[in-house]
Design an enzyme around this catalytic site. Structure first.
Site, PDB file in Angstrom:
ATOM      1  CB  CYS A  36      16.998   6.783  25.095  1.00  0.00           C
ATOM      2  SG  CYS A  36      16.499   8.505  25.014  1.00  0.00           S
ATOM      3  CB  THR A  51      26.167  -0.245  23.274  1.00  0.00           C
ATOM      4  OG1 THR A  51      25.053  -0.864  22.636  1.00  0.00           O
ATOM      5  CG2 THR A  51      27.129  -1.306  23.760  1.00  0.00           C
ATOM      6  NE  ARG A  57      34.962  -0.630  16.112  1.00  0.00           N
ATOM      7  CZ  ARG A  57      34.623  -0.186  14.901  1.00  0.00           C
ATOM      8  NH1 ARG A  57      33.782   0.832  14.789  1.00  0.00           N
ATOM      9  NH2 ARG A  57      35.099  -0.752  13.816  1.00  0.00           N
ATOM     10  CE  LYS A  58      34.494  -5.522  23.715  1.00  0.00           C
ATOM     11  NZ  LYS A  58      34.756  -5.733  25.168  1.00  0.00           N
ATOM     12  N   GLY A  59      28.968  -6.207  18.922  1.00  0.00           N
ATOM     13  CA  GLY A  59      27.707  -6.816  18.552  1.00  0.00           C
ATOM     14  C   GLY A  59      26.594  -6.608  19.561  1.00  0.00           C
ATOM     15  CD  GLU A  83      11.274   9.633  21.004  1.00  0.00           C
ATOM     16  OE1 GLU A  83      11.652  10.796  21.231  1.00  0.00           O
ATOM     17  OE2 GLU A  83      10.860   8.859  21.873  1.00  0.00           O
ATOM     18  CB  SER A 132      23.092   8.976  18.064  1.00  0.00           C
ATOM     19  OG  SER A 132      23.286   7.570  18.080  1.00  0.00           O
TER      20      SER A 132
END
Length: 479
Positions: free
Chosen positions: A337, A340, A346-348, A371, A375
């Protein structure tokens, strides 16, 4: 729409006749769109009805409560008598695991393929640079008892919230005789009302207040609270701000428990053994479930390692995201799994987590793959990472011998990046880089691809990684 659907489509003058399972256009908050939505639950308070709706063909994190004024009752599709969904496109059903009852037979859980593969030999020459795992079957173990994740609370989680196949184990260590085939199961069935609805209104984690996206099996006494307060260092959850303040006086942690194996600037990675730090690992899984819907939870964390990325400041090391990894994976998965947390998206950081997982694979001398299924956001991040990493290899390849143009094979790309062959091939296909010319697969990289490389700022520095791979198969035999 077929004849049966036509019989179920009715014009309504009011919302009073609506029942759970009805489908109708609903105005999505934050816009003027009226997509088709399914009513999951109806609640009445002070003479007014609220409707919890799922927008068909949209991600579940957009599910929400709406009032009657948001419903278009002029055309309603009522549920059929046999319980089957009415007309319209819907999300494919996944394997159903009931919240309370137990299935009479174990069901098959199948992961989707990692990526499409070419039918021809792809280890040929490349111009300008270079040219799922099988079905997954598991038996569900329903004999384990599910205890509360918070070790300080002895009260068990109700069975209706904790029974999700073999994904929930007792708080005690459960010996694993052989490697599991998968680090997480395909998402639990969404046919039961409990798991189809978000059950946590808000969480407070450090400086951030975050609205959860999905259901997570927190204890029942936490569900009806306006906010759950979570210690950002040990991840224990509390009912109120005052309870959290009392906890922080006692909590000595200023970073995740475990070994710090990477630090550069303000970014650090900690390795946590799911057996040695069970309470932390379980609370991390529970927190992650609020934002991951495509995986079920393992409360038996013994077979897993957790790599937590943090940002450091004067107050301590603050969790940014993490990924989990099986100690022994029969399918060569290097991630089970990955997440973030929303305040850091959206900050790398997502690609930084992915890159770190592949750096570990390089240290192990293996190729790896995440795996499946991923998403929707995870798939986008991986595709972007694969594309940028492979393009970087292609653009920096050097000519060999008398050749004017670089020559490299697919296998060499895999060795340099630790990305599995099928992921390399699917990435090249998605980029439309592969051309069949004179019996060979030829790849051309243009300036447009070079511009894509400029966007990636944060990178992992292998020199800052201090980590030695362990042979967990030998350790298991010793135990």
């Amino acid at each position: 729409m077929n004849e049966n659907d036509e019989e179920l489509t009715t014009f309504c003058d009011s919302a009073a006749s609506l029942v759970e399972g009805c489908r109708l256009p609903v105005r999505m908050q934050g816009g003027d769109d009226w997509p088709l939505a399914e009513i999951i639950s109806i609640k009445e308070s002070r003479g007014q009805r609220g409707y919890y709706v799922h927008y068909v063909d949209f991600n579940k994190r957009l599910d929400e409560w709406v009032g009657e004024s948001w419903l278009d009752t002029r055309k309603v599709q009522f549920p059929r008598r046999d319980g089957a969904p009415t007309g319209g496109t819907t999300t494919p059903k996944k394997t159903h695991i009931g919240s309370g009852g137990m299935p009479s037979e174990p069901r098959q859980l199948v992961s989707r393929p990692a990526s499409p593969t070419l039918t021809h030999d792809t280890s040929s020459l490349v111009n300008g640079g270079a040219v799922l795992a099988a079905a997954l079957q598991k038996k569900m173990n329903r004999k384990r008892k599910a205890n509360s994740l918070d070790i300080e609370v002895a009260e068990p989680i109700p069975a209706a919230e904790s029974e999700t196949g073999d994904t929930i184990a007792s708080g005690a260590a459960t010996p694993t005789a052989r490697p599991r085939q998968s680090g997480s199961l395909v998402a639990h069935g969404h046919d039961d009302l409990v798991t189809r609805m978000k059950n946590i209104e808000m969480i407070e984690l450090g400086r951030h207040r975050i609205r959860p996206w999905y259901f997570a099996p927190y204890p029942q006494e936490m569900v009806n609270l306006p906010c759950i307060y979570i210690c950002e260092f040990c991840l224990k959850y509390r009912k109120s701000k005052k309870c959290l303040e009392r906890h922080l006086i006692k909590c000595k942690l200023k970073h995740p428990p475990g070994n710090e194996i990477y630090r550069k600037g303000s970014i650090s990675f900690f390795e946590i053994d799911g057996r040695k730090n069970k309470c932390y690992a379980q609370n991390l899984c529970l927190l992650a479930k609020l934002f991951l819907d495509h995986k079920t939870l393992y409360y038996d964390t013994d077979p897993f390692l957790f790599y937590v990325m943090t940002e450091f400041d004067s107050r301590g090391f603050h969790i940014v995201g993490y990924f989990s990894k099986e100690k022994e994976s029969t399918e060569d998965y290097n991630v089970a799994c990955i997440l973030t947390l929303p305040p850091y998206q959206r900050k790398g950081y997502g690609k930084l987590l992915i890159e770190f997982s592949y750096e570990l694979s390089k240290f192990e001398g293996k190729t790896g793959s995440p795996e499946k299924p991923l998403s929707d956001l995870g798939l986008l991040s991986y595709r972007s990472y694969w594309a940028q990493t492979i393009l970087d290899i292609l653009m920096h390849s050097k000519p060999v011998g008398d050749n004017e143009k670089p020559i490299i094979t697919i296998n060499e790309i895999c060795e340099l990046t630790s990305i599995k062959k099928e992921d390399v091939i699917s990435t090249l296909q998605n980029l439309n880089l592969i051309n069949y010319y004179k019996g060979q697969y030829i790849i051309s990289v243009n300036r447009q691809h070079e511009k894509a490389m400029e966007k990636r700022m944060l990178r992992i520095d292998p020199k800052c990684l201090h980590w030695t791979p362990k042979d967990w198969s030998k350790r298991a035999k010793c135990v």
